[in-house]
Design an enzyme around this catalytic site. Structure first.
Site, PDB file in Angstrom:
ATOM      1  N   LEU A  86       0.830  -1.198   0.000  1.00 39.51           N
ATOM      2  CA  LEU A  86       0.000   0.000   0.000  1.00 39.51           C
ATOM      3  C   LEU A  86       0.868   1.254   0.000  1.00 39.51           C
ATOM      4  CD1 LEU A  86      -2.561   1.641   0.172  1.00 39.51           C
ATOM      5  CD2 LEU A  86      -2.671   1.162   2.622  1.00 39.51           C
TER       6      LEU A  86
ATOM      7  N   PHE B 111     -17.241   6.419  -2.435  1.00 37.98           N
ATOM      8  CA  PHE B 111     -16.597   6.080  -3.703  1.00 37.98           C
ATOM      9  C   PHE B 111     -15.394   5.192  -3.449  1.00 37.98           C
ATOM     10  CE2 PHE B 111     -15.143  10.218  -2.196  1.00 37.98           C
ATOM     11  CZ  PHE B 111     -13.766  10.094  -2.213  1.00 37.98           C
TER      12      PHE B 111
ATOM     13  N   TYR C 148      -4.850   5.579   7.098  1.00 36.45           N
ATOM     14  CA  TYR C 148      -4.464   6.620   6.154  1.00 36.45           C
ATOM     15  C   TYR C 148      -3.817   7.852   6.761  1.00 36.45           C
ATOM     16  CZ  TYR C 148      -6.861   3.669   2.856  1.00 36.45           C
ATOM     17  OH  TYR C 148      -7.226   2.602   2.085  1.00 36.45           O
TER      18      TYR C 148
END
Length: 423
Positions: free
Chosen positions: A104, A423, A133
């Site tokens: 990632l 999304f 994140y």
């Protein structure tokens, strides 16, 4: 090729996928999201329009895709209504056999560098897990709340469910939604900080013209038209079919999305949902934490919070353009020391806000009033978070006494930002 979980592999290849690798990439995506691995040809064909050369990344081990990452062009509405170009990130997975190998990190670094080069002001995503994140410079910039409305307790009179302002609510079909919805959404996102752009594909998926799942349950669609016939609101919802032992209805209406260009449309659509025969509960779907819904009811306690969580995460890529894109609640100035471990947006900047709400920003060598990480700047940028709160948590440091309070006067908004989309 068989791999062993936890074994370091220096030969893992991270790169943009080709169109011929899309099916393998989609299989890895399904595995990462714990879905049935193999998609039907029909589902693959439905998903192919999302493929953009260079924007879908994969990690490969011996030719097999083991991690996925996709980004696409988006516009995000800043405080004041300006739209800034954003790098929207989605479809992030790492197969369970290849976790903790930096895949990632490699995909994120590659994508953010490309976004910076393109001139995107921010990157955005909806985080499936909170802890991931922040280490890449993202901060939670909007939150979302879902209510469950106990309809009999609301105090609403179902005999008086029609709008009282001369407007009307009509049921419409999917084709009508595809015609009327985009213009209504554009009106909303121009006034809603945190809202993002929607593509034509979004409307096709929302109305069943394109189907990512082998089964499709058609929702109901209703629109609110004002007294002059203008479409001011729209809602998509489904209902279940639950009955009690005494033949009493126990049905729930679940809102997929509700758009309203003003409070009259909100009031009309929520009252409509609470007046449908046999519906005893309404699940609101994800709304802004300060949504009007509870206070539109005679008894606000009838709307109980079901879920409250972080929603849109933002990563600032260009501090100057981000701060100049938005408006401000007062005149003032701040010098911000922004730390960015990835080297994309760090530096010291002076923000000057004028009484008319506009702001200018430029690099400076002056002493910092506030020092913070780029992730904290993202949480402050849309006006939702408080610099005073972050200072109390040790995540913002004052170089000048009172600077955090001054930052709140400049940055915070009277209504909370909200992103209606996932999304």
């Amino acid at each position: 090729m068989t791999t062993t979980a936890g074994t370091p592999r220096p030969d893992l290849d991270v790169r943009p996928i080709t169109e011929t690798e899309f099916a393998d990439w989609n299989r890895a995506l399904n595995i990462g999201f714990l879905r049935e691995p193999t998609s039907s040809p029909e589902v693959l064909d439905a998903r192919r329009p999302e493929f953009r050369p260079g924007r879908s990344l994969g990690a490969f081990d011996g030719g097999r895709c083991v991690a996925t990452f996709r980004s696409f062009a988006q516009e995000l509405t800043a405080v004041g209504g300006a739209a800034v170009p954003a790098d929207a990130i989605s479809n992030v997975t790492v197969s369970p056999t290849h976790r903790r190998r930096g895949l990632l990190t490699r995909m994120m670094a590659q994508d953010l560098a490309a976004a910076k080069e393109r001139g995107d002001v921010v990157a955005t995503l909806i985080a499936a897990e909170y802890p991931i994140y922040g280490r890449y410079g993202f901060g939670p910039a909007t939150w979302a709340t879902e209510w469950t409305v106990d309809v009999p307790r609301t105090g609403l009179d179902p005999r008086r469910s029609h709008p009282e302002d001369g407007g009307r609510v009509d049921l419409v079909d999917a084709e009508d939604v595809r015609k009327l919805g985009p213009e209504l959404h554009e009106r909303l996102r121009r006034i809603q900080p945190g809202a993002v752009s929607r593509t034509d594909l979004w409307w096709k998926i929302a109305t069943g013209a394109v189907r990512f799942r082998p089964t499709w349950h058609e929702p109901f669609f209703a629109v609110y038209r004002s007294a002059d016939g203008e479409v001011e609101g729209m809602v998509s919802y489904t209902t279940d079919d639950e009955w009690g032992d005494s033949k009493q209805p126990l049905n729930t209406a679940r809102v997929h999305w509700l758009l309203a260009a003003g409070p009259a449309a909100e009031r009309a659509l929520w009252r409509y949902l609470c007046s449908i025969d046999w519906i005893v509960k309404v699940r609101s779907g994800w709304r802004a934490p300060d949504d009007l819904l509870p206070l539109l009811l005679p008894d606000p306690r009838a709307a109980a919070v079901t879920t409250h969580a972080d929603w849109l995460w933002v990563r600032v890529l260009d501090v100057v353009r981000a701060l100049e894109a938005r408006t401000y609640g007062a005149a003032g100035s701040l010098v911000l020391e922004v730390a960015d471990g990835a080297g994309l947006a760090g530096g010291r900047y002076r923000l000057e806000a004028s009484a008319d709400g506009t702001g200018t920003c430029a690099a400076t060598t002056e002493d910092a009033d506030l020092s913070l990480d780029v992730a904290e700047l993202a949480s402050l940028w849309l006006g939702d978070e408080s610099a005073v709160r972050l200072a109390a948590l040790g995540r913002v440091r004052e170089g000048r006494a009172g600077a955090a309070r001054e930052a709140d006067a400049l940055l915070r908004t009277s209504r909370r930002p909200w992103c209606p989309d996932i999304f």
